[in-house]
Design a protein around this motif. Structure first.
Motif, PDB file in Angstrom:
ATOM      1  N   PRO A 122      -2.376   8.732  -2.879  1.00 38.69           N
ATOM      2  CA  PRO A 122      -1.516   8.300  -1.766  1.00 38.69           C
ATOM      3  C   PRO A 122      -2.293   7.750  -0.572  1.00 38.69           C
ATOM      4  CG  PRO A 122      -0.900  10.495  -2.546  1.00 38.69           C
ATOM      5  CD  PRO A 122      -2.220  10.157  -3.170  1.00 38.69           C
ATOM      6  N   ARG A 123      -3.590   7.983  -0.541  1.00 41.81           N
ATOM      7  CA  ARG A 123      -4.417   7.590   0.609  1.00 41.81           C
ATOM      8  C   ARG A 123      -5.316   6.390   0.323  1.00 41.81           C
ATOM      9  NH1 ARG A 123      -3.588  13.061   1.015  1.00 41.81           N
ATOM     10  NH2 ARG A 123      -3.424  13.817   3.171  1.00 41.81           N
ATOM     11  N   ASN A 165       0.144  10.043 -13.442  1.00 41.79           N
ATOM     12  CA  ASN A 165       1.001  10.402 -12.307  1.00 41.79           C
ATOM     13  C   ASN A 165       2.243  11.131 -12.829  1.00 41.79           C
ATOM     14  OD1 ASN A 165       1.778  10.472  -9.621  1.00 41.79           O
ATOM     15  ND2 ASN A 165       2.858   8.526  -9.755  1.00 41.79           N
ATOM     16  N   ARG A 171       3.650  15.980  -6.629  1.00 37.59           N
ATOM     17  CA  ARG A 171       4.403  15.724  -5.392  1.00 37.59           C
ATOM     18  C   ARG A 171       4.218  16.871  -4.401  1.00 37.59           C
ATOM     19  NH1 ARG A 171       7.059  11.310  -5.894  1.00 37.59           N
ATOM     20  NH2 ARG A 171       7.625  10.514  -7.931  1.00 37.59           N
ATOM     21  N   ALA A 174       0.702  16.528  -2.876  1.00 34.97           N
ATOM     22  CA  ALA A 174       0.676  15.451  -1.885  1.00 34.97           C
ATOM     23  C   ALA A 174       1.360  15.898  -0.597  1.00 34.97           C
ATOM     24  CB  ALA A 174       1.353  14.201  -2.446  1.00 34.97           C
ATOM     25  N   ARG A 175       2.503  16.545  -0.747  1.00 35.32           N
ATOM     26  CA  ARG A 175       3.253  16.993   0.433  1.00 35.32           C
ATOM     27  C   ARG A 175       2.475  18.038   1.223  1.00 35.32           C
ATOM     28  NH1 ARG A 175       7.834  18.798  -2.038  1.00 35.32           N
ATOM     29  NH2 ARG A 175       8.238  16.693  -2.793  1.00 35.32           N
ATOM     30  N   GLU A 179       1.274  13.927   2.729  1.00 31.13           N
ATOM     31  CA  GLU A 179       1.509  12.600   2.157  1.00 31.13           C
ATOM     32  C   GLU A 179       2.645  12.645   1.154  1.00 31.13           C
ATOM     33  OE1 GLU A 179       0.245   9.595   2.668  1.00 31.13           O
ATOM     34  OE2 GLU A 179      -1.238  10.177   4.170  1.00 31.13           O
ATOM     35  N   ARG A 180       3.093  11.454   0.769  1.00 29.83           N
ATOM     36  CA  ARG A 180       4.085  11.326  -0.300  1.00 29.83           C
ATOM     37  C   ARG A 180       3.490  10.455  -1.386  1.00 29.83           C
ATOM     38  NH1 ARG A 180       9.065   8.593   1.962  1.00 29.83           N
ATOM     39  NH2 ARG A 180       9.775   8.921  -0.154  1.00 29.83           N
ATOM     40  N   LEU A 181       3.798  10.771  -2.632  1.00 33.95           N
ATOM     41  CA  LEU A 181       3.299   9.944  -3.731  1.00 33.95           C
ATOM     42  C   LEU A 181       3.911   8.554  -3.625  1.00 33.95           C
ATOM     43  CD1 LEU A 181       3.208  12.199  -6.909  1.00 33.95           C
ATOM     44  CD2 LEU A 181       1.436  11.746  -5.242  1.00 33.95           C
ATOM     45  N   LEU A 182       3.062   7.541  -3.707  1.00 35.55           N
ATOM     46  CA  LEU A 182       3.534   6.165  -3.607  1.00 35.55           C
ATOM     47  C   LEU A 182       3.624   5.495  -4.970  1.00 35.55           C
ATOM     48  CD1 LEU A 182       1.424   5.018  -0.511  1.00 35.55           C
ATOM     49  CD2 LEU A 182       3.744   5.922  -0.561  1.00 35.55           C
TER      50      LEU A 182
END
Length: 197
Positions: A122-123, A165, A171, A174-175, A179-182
């Motif tokens: 996500p980054r 993924n 998820r 990431a949270r 962050e959120r998975l893109l």
């Protein structure tokens, strides 16, 4: 030379990653001839070294609300840095790798896959932008294709990055770091995240 004159964890990463990135960009003609699975692993190696550098000098970028743990984990003098840089814990150790790319991705160690897909993926745009400035290499962001690693990577192969993924646990991870998975979820049936091989 700057690292030798003023040794520190930050100057070590700068010297290390500047030489890695320089080698990548100088020898694309050699890397492009590698098999698909090898080119995948080359991309993973790059994003891991960029991420560990950010964990040390820009931990909020790398880990969000867990930033305080970053510098301690990736000090190059500590043993824990191997958790992030040792691809032997993630992928086959023999060369050439004969396992198909999808199987290699799904066989990656569960913790490594959670790091790659839940924390780093996500980054990636922000990470490559940071590294471009930190290493004074403006070409680095061009090694992504809409947020997906693209060093010697063909557009037709783009969907392979989504294979790993999988699972709601990514998820959650990431949270936990803000962050959120893109990336879109994998269309493939996935293996249980604790299974190896």
């Amino acid at each position: 030379m700057q690292c030798i004159r003023s040794p520190s964890p930050a100057s070590w990463y700068h010297a290390h990653n500047a030489s890695i990135v320089s080698g990548y960009l100088r020898h694309e003609d050699l890397a492009v001839s590698e098999s698909q699975v090898e080119r995948f692993m080359i991309n993973v190696a790059l994003l891991r070294v960029l991420f560990t550098h950010a964990m040390l000098v820009e931990p909020r970028l790398a880990l969000g609300r867990l930033a305080r743990f970053g510098p301690r984990l990736v000090d190059p003098r500590s043993r824990t840095v191997k958790l992030f840089l040792d691809l032997g814990r993630s992928f086959p150790s023999e060369y050439p790798v004969t396992t198909p790319t999808e199987d290699t991705i799904l066989d990656e160690h569960a913790i490594a896959r959670m790091l790659d897909y839940g924390v780093i993926a996500p980054r990636l745009p922000a990470l490559y932008e940071f590294s471009a400035v930190a290493l004074d290499e403006p070409r680095l962001p061009t090694l992504l294709d809409e947020g997906v690693p693209a060093y010697v990577w063909r557009p037709a192969e783009r969907s392979l990055w989504y294979v790993g993924n999988t699972g709601p646990h990514l998820r959650v991870i990431a949270r936990a770091t803000g962050e959120r998975l893109l990336w879109q979820p994998s269309p493939k049936a996935h293996r249980a995240p604790w299974r190896r091989g």
